[in-house]
Write an enzyme that holds these catalytic residues in place. Structure first.
Site, short mmCIF file in Angstrom:
data_model
loop_
_atom_site.label_atom_id
_atom_site.label_comp_id
_atom_site.label_asym_id
_atom_site.label_seq_id
_atom_site.Cartn_x
_atom_site.Cartn_y
_atom_site.Cartn_z
N GLY A 32 0.80 -1.22 0.00
CA GLY A 32 0.00 0.00 0.00
C GLY A 32 0.83 1.27 0.00
CE1 TYR A 33 0.79 7.39 2.70
CE2 TYR A 33 2.90 7.63 1.60
CZ TYR A 33 1.85 8.17 2.31
OH TYR A 33 1.86 9.51 2.62
CG LEU A 34 -0.88 1.66 -3.88
CD1 LEU A 34 -2.04 1.25 -4.78
CD2 LEU A 34 0.13 0.53 -3.76
CD GLU A 36 3.30 7.14 -11.99
OE1 GLU A 36 3.30 6.45 -13.03
OE2 GLU A 36 2.26 7.57 -11.47
CG HIS A 38 3.25 0.60 -5.49
ND1 HIS A 38 3.42 1.66 -4.65
CD2 HIS A 38 3.79 -0.48 -4.87
CE1 HIS A 38 4.04 1.26 -3.55
NE2 HIS A 38 4.28 -0.03 -3.66
CB SER A 187 5.76 3.40 0.78
OG SER A 187 5.20 2.74 -0.32
NE ARG A 188 10.61 1.02 5.24
CZ ARG A 188 10.42 -0.24 4.82
NH1 ARG A 188 10.70 -0.57 3.58
NH2 ARG A 188 9.95 -1.16 5.64
#
Ligand code: PAF
Length: 281
Positions: A32-34, A36, A38, A187-188
């Site tokens: 998750g926390y998608l 570009e 992903h 995402s990090r």
């Protein structure tokens, strides 16, 4: 006309929904926390598959006790709207209990490939990854699964697992998507304050310096690692955790580059741990 995206929570629902989808089915596993990166996997899956499924699950078993599980960024509503817009057919958003039944004690673990690099500094990480990916393959029975090159060792480990356990899934590794200044999407990156965000370009700069040297004929893996160390050391907010120049297939550390090599690194920028890599040759 936009088709409806199915969003399901339990394993029986995944199986039932999957049964309704025309093949070939492409799967994009995510936490998750998608971003570009992903979405580029989703777009690639849509190019080559009749149906596309995505899983969104922050998998607790791949986080170490001192890692960022509890603060890992989440935005389910935002993710679902991106996936709807991208034309995804099925999304699985399980809870922990939907993935790990009570009394769970069965693991999938790949041996030698998980020993160096991320495996050396994140004990147990790959056992969590391969276990959850095996479960995702069992749940969706996809024809193809898509992963990013940014997590190069993860890609190699999943390919190995899939071969070794005879999963009838083709694994496709897609190029790393970068911000305009070279920072690999992750995402990090959301953890970085503006100053750290600027410093974080040092990973790309260090890899680029080593790649330029390689392209000018420097095949000495030790030199290339030193160049990376030197570039990171010049960035006050950054601290190198490891740099590796390893054989692309075995991930064994090299002295001289003869075939394809993986140049990879992990760097703390402030408290945030970032990884990146280039393929050489
Ligand atoms: O790369 C990731 O986001 C995760 O490691 C994965 C493959 C979804 C397994 O949890």
């Amino acid at each position: 006309m936009t088709k409806t995206m199915m969003i399901v929570k339990t394993l029986p629902e995944v199986r039932q929904a999957r049964g309704k989808l025309p093949g070939p089915l492409g799967l994009v596993p995510t936490m998750g926390y998608l971003h570009e990166g992903h979405l580029s996997l989703v777009r690639r899956a849509k190019e080559v598959c009749a149906s596309v499924a995505v899983s969104i699950f922050v998998n607790p078993t791949q986080f170490g006790p001192k890692e960022d599980l509890s603060r890992y960024p989440r935005n389910l509503e935002g993710d679902l709207s991106l996936l709807r817009e991208a034309g995804v057919d099925l999304v699985w958003t399980p809870d922990n209990e939907d993935v790990y039944p009570p009394g769970f004690q069965t693991w999938v673990s790949v041996e030698n490939l998980t020993l160096p690099l991320e495996g050396a500094v994140r004990p147990g990480h790959f056992r969590g990854v391969t276990t959850v990916v095996a479960k995702l393959f069992n749940a969706f029975t996809p024809d193809r699964a898509f992963f990013g090159q940014k997590d190069a060792q993860q890609a190699a480990v999943i390919r190995r697992m899939s071969l070794d356990l005879n999963f009838p899934v083709e694994i496709e590794i897609c190029p790393t998507v970068r911000e305009a200044d070279g920072l690999a999407m992750s995402s990090r990156n959301a953890y970085l304050n503006p100053q750290e965000r600027q410093s974080a370009t040092v990973l790309f700069r260090a890899l680029s310096a080593a790649k330029t040297a390689f392209e000018h004929g420097d095949k000495d893996a030790g030199h290339l690692r030193a160049l990376v160390e030197f570039t990171i050391a010049a960035e006050p907010l950054a601290r190198l955790q490891y740099v590796s120049c390893a054989d692309f297939d075995s991930l064994e550390e090299l002295e001289q580059i003869r075939g394809r090599a993986l140049l990879s690194l992990a760097v703390f920028v402030g408290d945030t741990r970032l990884i990146d890599n280039f393929i050489l040759g």
